[in-house]
Design an enzyme around this catalytic site. Structure first.
Site, PDB file in Angstrom:
ATOM      1  N   ARG A  87       0.829  -1.207   0.000  1.00 30.13           N
ATOM      2  CA  ARG A  87       0.000   0.000   0.000  1.00 30.13           C
ATOM      3  C   ARG A  87       0.865   1.260   0.000  1.00 30.13           C
ATOM      4  O   ARG A  87       0.561   2.233  -0.675  1.00 30.13           O
ATOM      5  CB  ARG A  87      -0.960  -0.010   1.192  1.00 30.13           C
ATOM      6  CG  ARG A  87      -2.032   1.055   1.076  1.00 30.13           C
ATOM      7  CD  ARG A  87      -3.152   0.845   2.071  1.00 30.13           C
ATOM      8  NE  ARG A  87      -2.698   0.992   3.443  1.00 30.13           N
ATOM      9  CZ  ARG A  87      -3.436   0.689   4.514  1.00 30.13           C
ATOM     10  NH1 ARG A  87      -4.656   0.217   4.371  1.00 30.13           N
ATOM     11  NH2 ARG A  87      -2.955   0.844   5.724  1.00 30.13           N
ATOM     12  N   LYS A 130      -2.841   6.504   1.143  1.00 38.56           N
ATOM     13  CA  LYS A 130      -2.712   6.933   2.534  1.00 38.56           C
ATOM     14  C   LYS A 130      -1.776   8.136   2.645  1.00 38.56           C
ATOM     15  O   LYS A 130      -0.584   7.975   2.886  1.00 38.56           O
ATOM     16  CB  LYS A 130      -2.211   5.757   3.385  1.00 38.56           C
ATOM     17  CG  LYS A 130      -2.751   5.788   4.801  1.00 38.56           C
ATOM     18  CD  LYS A 130      -2.578   4.463   5.499  1.00 38.56           C
ATOM     19  CE  LYS A 130      -2.956   4.545   6.957  1.00 38.56           C
ATOM     20  NZ  LYS A 130      -4.410   4.599   7.191  1.00 38.56           N
ATOM     21  N   GLU A 174     -16.309   7.242   3.791  1.00 38.08           N
ATOM     22  CA  GLU A 174     -15.563   6.671   4.908  1.00 38.08           C
ATOM     23  C   GLU A 174     -16.093   7.218   6.212  1.00 38.08           C
ATOM     24  O   GLU A 174     -16.773   8.247   6.259  1.00 38.08           O
ATOM     25  CB  GLU A 174     -14.074   6.980   4.780  1.00 38.08           C
ATOM     26  CG  GLU A 174     -13.453   6.212   3.641  1.00 38.08           C
ATOM     27  CD  GLU A 174     -12.089   5.654   3.982  1.00 38.08           C
ATOM     28  OE1 GLU A 174     -11.949   4.944   4.990  1.00 38.08           O
ATOM     29  OE2 GLU A 174     -11.163   5.938   3.223  1.00 38.08           O
TER      30      GLU A 174
HETATM   31  C1  PLP Z   1      -5.483   3.797   7.293  1.00 39.66           C
HETATM   32  C2  PLP Z   1      -6.885   4.101   6.917  1.00 39.66           C
HETATM   33  C3  PLP Z   1      -7.920   3.168   7.082  1.00 39.66           C
HETATM   34  C4  PLP Z   1      -7.711   1.826   7.739  1.00 39.66           C
HETATM   35  O1  PLP Z   1      -6.827   0.999   7.087  1.00 39.66           O
HETATM   36  P1  PLP Z   1      -6.193  -0.239   7.846  1.00 39.66           P
HETATM   37  O2  PLP Z   1      -5.255  -0.837   6.879  1.00 39.66           O
HETATM   38  O3  PLP Z   1      -7.305  -1.144   8.201  1.00 39.66           O
HETATM   39  O4  PLP Z   1      -5.536   0.316   9.064  1.00 39.66           O
HETATM   40  C5  PLP Z   1      -9.183   3.512   6.653  1.00 39.66           C
HETATM   41  N1  PLP Z   1      -9.439   4.713   6.103  1.00 39.66           N
HETATM   42  C6  PLP Z   1      -8.475   5.636   5.938  1.00 39.66           C
HETATM   43  C7  PLP Z   1      -8.816   6.933   5.332  1.00 39.66           C
HETATM   44  C8  PLP Z   1      -7.171   5.362   6.334  1.00 39.66           C
HETATM   45  O5  PLP Z   1      -6.229   6.284   6.172  1.00 39.66           O
END
Ligand code: PLP
Length: 340
Positions: free
Chosen positions: A80, A183, A219
């Site tokens: 990722r 991210k 989200e």
């Molecule tokens: C990091 C994140 C998540 C959760 O991802 P995980 O891999 O389950 O920790 C969900 N939404 C957003 C916007 C994120 O930045």
């Protein structure tokens, strides 16, 4: 093990002894370095500071009843970070370098891995930033990859209980063809105003809608949303949604438990039909959602029975935590057992 009041830990920064760093310069990554400083010496004209060239990750390691330390799905976080870096024109560490840095950061701070009984864990934060002197808007030529860790407490201090969330109609955290699926800090900056407003009014988080039509659930704070009804686990599918590794894991577990899994648009009106709902991510694993208040109409949509976590949500949560702590069989091969 350090003498820490593990039970009192929250989800926050806790200083540990070391972190690891690696510099990308002249077209290649250098050696992994160990540091005991909490500060990064970077040029004031770095692209991460001015133009948001930064990517981060979050993952956890757990100490089991057997004393072994398990690292959860590190490879997925490495991939990722590579996707994130690609999109915002940064050089990413290879999966090997990523994994080496993560394991080293854990090993150097192994005294900070909470004991099994505490319900706490070690949170790991890999960070990749564009550095070096540069004024014009262009991708950086130098990057700094760093990994630090922090022991974090069980997310639910008051127990595993449903939370209230506030539906945000004005602010968007990401555009349909923007950066929602990667991210980056910028998405968090965009969502901070709505998140703070929700906290002020007593809600656990803001739930965002799709930016284009404002009709679908996007989200939930910094976590993925899911709803459950008719033996089906439903989670939004959209270009703005960050592919959560927790959500991907829950979907596998749900299928294994005999649930149907659907990834599709979830219209606002469908919220009222869910028997259970939640937000999921590494930090909390699952935050069950008990109600959603519409910030415009004031309408409150209740989900499930008041103050009660739905049966399937609880089962999914227990199974995932069980795998992470080594209490349940790791049938999907998600854990890496670390031997120090
Ligand atoms: C990091 C994140 C998540 C959760 O991802 P995980 O891999 O389950 O920790 C969900 N939404 C957003 C916007 C994120 O930045």
């Amino acid at each position: 093990m350090k003498n820490i009041n593990w039970q009192d830990l929250s989800f926050g920064y806790y200083k540990t002894d070391y972190n690891v760093r690696c510099h990308y310069k002249d077209g290649k990554w250098g050696e992994l370095e160990v540091s005991d400083s909490e500060y990064l010496p970077i040029h004031m004209s770095s692209t991460c500071l001015h133009y948001g060239q930064e990517a981060f990750e979050g993952l956890k390691a757990f100490r089991g009843k057997d004393g072994k330390v398990r690292l959860f799905r590190c490879e997925e976080n490495a991939k990722r970070m590579q996707n994130t870096a690609d999109y915002i024109m940064m050089k990413a560490p290879s999966s090997e370098l990523f994994s080496e840095a993560v394991v080293k950061a854990i090993e150097l701070n192994k005294e900070y891995i909470p004991p099994y009984e505490s319900g706490a864990s070690l949170y790991i934060r890999p960070l990749l930033i564009g550095v070096g002197p540069q004024m014009g808007v262009a991708p950086s030529k130098e990057f700094l990859f760093t990994v630090f860790v922090s022991p974090v407490g069980p997310y639910f201090k008051t127990g595993f209980k449903p939370v209230k969330v506030l539906m945000e109609h004005t602010d968007d955290r990401a555009a349909p063809h923007g950066t929602g699926h990667i991210k980056v800090g910028g998405n968090y900056a965009a969502g901070m105003r709505a998140g703070e407003a929700a906290h002020h009014k007593g809600y656990a988080m803001a739930i965002f809608l799709d930016a284009k039509e404002k009709k679908y659930i996007d989200e939930c704070g910094p976590a993925n949303f899911f709803g459950i009804k008719d033996n089906t686990y439903i989670t939004p599918s959209a270009t703005t949604i960050l592919p959560s590794i927790t959500n991907a894991s829950i979907m596998e577990i749900a299928k294994d438990m005999g649930l149907k899994v659907e990834r599709r648009l979830i219209p606002i009106e469908e919220l009222a039909t869910f028997k259970e709902a939640g937000a999921c991510g590494t930090a909390a694993v699952i935050s069950p959602i008990g109600s959603v208040e519409d910030s415009t109409s004031g309408q409150v949509i209740t989900i499930g029975k008041p103050d009660q976590v739905g049966e399937l949500t609880e089962k999914l949560y227990n199974r995932l935590r069980g795998i992470q702590y080594g209490d349940c069989e790791d049938k999907f091969g998600w854990n890496e057992i670390l031997e120090f």
